[in-house]
Design a protein around this motif. Structure first.
Motif, PDB file in Angstrom:
ATOM      1  N   LYS A  86       5.379  -6.877  58.087  1.00 40.43           N
ATOM      2  CA  LYS A  86       5.746  -8.037  58.894  1.00 40.43           C
ATOM      3  C   LYS A  86       6.753  -7.631  59.971  1.00 40.43           C
ATOM      4  O   LYS A  86       6.622  -8.019  61.144  1.00 40.43           O
ATOM      5  CB  LYS A  86       6.340  -9.124  57.982  1.00 40.43           C
ATOM      6  CG  LYS A  86       6.522 -10.439  58.652  1.00 40.43           C
ATOM      7  CD  LYS A  86       6.773 -11.558  57.649  1.00 40.43           C
ATOM      8  CE  LYS A  86       7.771 -12.531  58.237  1.00 40.43           C
ATOM      9  NZ  LYS A  86       8.967 -12.697  57.396  1.00 40.43           N
ATOM     10  N   ALA A  96       5.040  -5.653  62.665  1.00 40.82           N
ATOM     11  CA  ALA A  96       4.287  -6.527  63.574  1.00 40.82           C
ATOM     12  C   ALA A  96       5.232  -7.223  64.553  1.00 40.82           C
ATOM     13  O   ALA A  96       4.922  -7.361  65.743  1.00 40.82           O
ATOM     14  CB  ALA A  96       3.496  -7.559  62.762  1.00 40.82           C
ATOM     15  N   GLN A  97       6.404  -7.629  64.055  1.00 36.48           N
ATOM     16  CA  GLN A  97       7.364  -8.305  64.944  1.00 36.48           C
ATOM     17  C   GLN A  97       7.892  -7.343  66.011  1.00 36.48           C
ATOM     18  O   GLN A  97       8.043  -7.721  67.171  1.00 36.48           O
ATOM     19  CB  GLN A  97       8.533  -8.876  64.133  1.00 36.48           C
ATOM     20  CG  GLN A  97       8.156 -10.178  63.445  1.00 36.48           C
ATOM     21  CD  GLN A  97       9.207 -10.650  62.460  1.00 36.48           C
ATOM     22  OE1 GLN A  97      10.168  -9.931  62.160  1.00 36.48           O
ATOM     23  NE2 GLN A  97       9.032 -11.843  61.928  1.00 36.48           N
ATOM     24  N   HIS A 123       6.304  -4.740  67.149  1.00 33.64           N
ATOM     25  CA  HIS A 123       5.186  -4.518  68.079  1.00 33.64           C
ATOM     26  C   HIS A 123       5.018  -5.686  69.049  1.00 33.64           C
ATOM     27  O   HIS A 123       4.659  -5.506  70.205  1.00 33.64           O
ATOM     28  CB  HIS A 123       3.886  -4.283  67.305  1.00 33.64           C
ATOM     29  CG  HIS A 123       3.788  -2.902  66.725  1.00 33.64           C
ATOM     30  ND1 HIS A 123       2.908  -2.575  65.732  1.00 33.64           N
ATOM     31  CD2 HIS A 123       4.467  -1.764  67.006  1.00 33.64           C
ATOM     32  CE1 HIS A 123       3.051  -1.285  65.435  1.00 33.64           C
ATOM     33  NE2 HIS A 123       3.997  -0.778  66.184  1.00 33.64           N
ATOM     34  N   GLU A 124       5.324  -6.874  68.555  1.00 28.68           N
ATOM     35  CA  GLU A 124       5.225  -8.053  69.415  1.00 28.68           C
ATOM     36  C   GLU A 124       6.313  -8.040  70.495  1.00 28.68           C
ATOM     37  O   GLU A 124       6.071  -8.347  71.662  1.00 28.68           O
ATOM     38  CB  GLU A 124       5.353  -9.299  68.530  1.00 28.68           C
ATOM     39  CG  GLU A 124       4.933 -10.586  69.201  1.00 28.68           C
ATOM     40  CD  GLU A 124       5.368 -11.791  68.392  1.00 28.68           C
ATOM     41  OE1 GLU A 124       5.651 -12.827  68.991  1.00 28.68           O
ATOM     42  OE2 GLU A 124       5.456 -11.673  67.140  1.00 28.68           O
ATOM     43  N   LEU A 125       7.526  -7.638  70.078  1.00 31.61           N
ATOM     44  CA  LEU A 125       8.631  -7.543  71.053  1.00 31.61           C
ATOM     45  C   LEU A 125       8.408  -6.402  72.040  1.00 31.61           C
ATOM     46  O   LEU A 125       8.753  -6.507  73.208  1.00 31.61           O
ATOM     47  CB  LEU A 125       9.945  -7.258  70.319  1.00 31.61           C
ATOM     48  CG  LEU A 125      10.765  -8.403  69.776  1.00 31.61           C
ATOM     49  CD1 LEU A 125      11.946  -7.835  68.994  1.00 31.61           C
ATOM     50  CD2 LEU A 125      11.288  -9.300  70.895  1.00 31.61           C
ATOM     51  N   PRO A 160       5.319  -4.295  73.037  1.00 33.95           N
ATOM     52  CA  PRO A 160       3.892  -3.936  72.960  1.00 33.95           C
ATOM     53  C   PRO A 160       3.662  -2.441  73.230  1.00 33.95           C
ATOM     54  O   PRO A 160       2.748  -1.851  72.651  1.00 33.95           O
ATOM     55  CB  PRO A 160       3.255  -4.789  74.055  1.00 33.95           C
ATOM     56  CG  PRO A 160       4.214  -5.906  74.303  1.00 33.95           C
ATOM     57  CD  PRO A 160       5.577  -5.383  73.974  1.00 33.95           C
ATOM     58  N   ALA A 220       3.386  -0.383  70.190  1.00 32.92           N
ATOM     59  CA  ALA A 220       2.110  -0.513  69.483  1.00 32.92           C
ATOM     60  C   ALA A 220       1.061   0.371  70.156  1.00 32.92           C
ATOM     61  O   ALA A 220       0.342   1.119  69.487  1.00 32.92           O
ATOM     62  CB  ALA A 220       1.669  -1.969  69.475  1.00 32.92           C
ATOM     63  N   ARG A 265      15.637 -15.119  68.246  1.00 31.45           N
ATOM     64  CA  ARG A 265      14.899 -15.091  66.978  1.00 31.45           C
ATOM     65  C   ARG A 265      15.817 -15.002  65.761  1.00 31.45           C
ATOM     66  O   ARG A 265      15.350 -14.872  64.639  1.00 31.45           O
ATOM     67  CB  ARG A 265      13.927 -13.912  66.964  1.00 31.45           C
ATOM     68  CG  ARG A 265      12.805 -14.051  67.971  1.00 31.45           C
ATOM     69  CD  ARG A 265      11.863 -12.880  67.901  1.00 31.45           C
ATOM     70  NE  ARG A 265      10.789 -13.015  68.872  1.00 31.45           N
ATOM     71  CZ  ARG A 265       9.652 -12.340  68.816  1.00 31.45           C
ATOM     72  NH1 ARG A 265       9.423 -11.498  67.816  1.00 31.45           N
ATOM     73  NH2 ARG A 265       8.735 -12.500  69.723  1.00 31.45           N
TER      74      ARG A 265
END
Ligand code: ATP
Length: 234
Positions: free
Chosen positions: A111, A114-115, A117-119, A121, A124, A182
């Motif tokens: 998790k 993924a967070q 990678h979201e912040l 990109p 990733a 966040r």
């Protein structure tokens, strides 16, 4: 207060680097430390993360005195640091570098990955690239991402904008705001005082190992002395 350093004195041999610094950071805040080279900003962060020991005073975090707690336990307690100079493992991939940030945690970290990678990109896209071949800005993102993998309550950032092109500087500051939004508290050390004061809630000005001003960041942006000394007099 989430983090409180109380009248800390730190020495390098006989040299006093910090001569009684007190700084507090409340949950949810972005607090910045500004000041000239050698003022003691990095030493303050290192004392909080446990990389330097103090001669006197105390560091309190989340209701506990952690002044004598070893650094790795402070990470587990919730203090994350992206150090000056980044400290990326050059031979490891981007993903391996990120996972190193969570090595002390036993649970599943997908998790958090993924967070991150979201912040970021880019991290990733480049997950299999060697950390050492990433650009300066990318390595900075990696250092911040790696610190976030430990799910810190407070993130200590040492000069995240150093050496970056102006566009990337903007991007890093926006990401710091997003990380804070966040839910992560941020203590930010910056030479780029203008940008740091624009995103911070409160700020401390350090001079030769002492706090000489503490105020809401917006007040310091308007302070003539601060403008003359740290904001290019503009
Ligand atoms: P900069 O923005 O240049 O990194 P800073 O505000 O972060 O500066 P520090 O790096 O904390 O300042 O340094 C505070 C003082 O401690 C300086 O006088 C510095 O020369 C001294 N100092 C820092 N690290 C060491 C060390 N390893 N050995 C001896 N003196 C040190």
């Amino acid at each position: 207060m989430l983090l409180e350093i109380d009248d800390i004195h730190v020495h390098y041999g006989k040299i006093a680097a910090l001569k009684g610094i007190s700084v507090s950071v409340d949950e949810g805040e972005i607090v910045t430390l500004i000041g000239a080279n050698g003022a003691g900003k990095t030493t303050t962060l290192k004392t909080i993360s446990g990389l330097r020991s103090l001669s006197s005073g105390a560091v309190r975090f989340d209701g506990r005195d952690i002044s004598r707690m070893p650094g790795h336990k402070r990470v587990l307690a919730g203090i994350g640091q992206a150090p000056e100079g980044r400290g990326i493992f050059p031979g490891m991939t981007v993903e391996e570098n990120l996972l190193m940030g969570a090595y002390a945690r036993k649970e599943d970290v997908s998790k958090e990955l993924a967070q991150v990678h979201e912040l970021f990109p880019r991290l990733a896209e480049r997950r299999t690239q060697a950390g050492g071949t990433m650009s300066g800005g990318e390595q900075q993102m990696l250092a911040i991402g790696r610190a976030l993998m430990a799910k810190p309550k407070v993130l200590l950032l040492d000069e995240p904008s150093m050496g970056l092109a102006p566009m990337l500087v903007q991007q890093i500051f926006s990401i710091i705001v997003e990380i804070n939004r966040r839910g992560t508290t941020v203590l930010l050390v910056e030479q780029n005082a203008q940008q740091a004061l624009q995103i911070a809630h409160r700020a401390y000005v350090l001079e030769t190992g002492r706090v000489v001003k503490a105020a809401p960041a917006g007040d310091l942006l308007d302070d003539p002395q601060v403008r003359a000394a740290y904001l290019g007099g503009a």
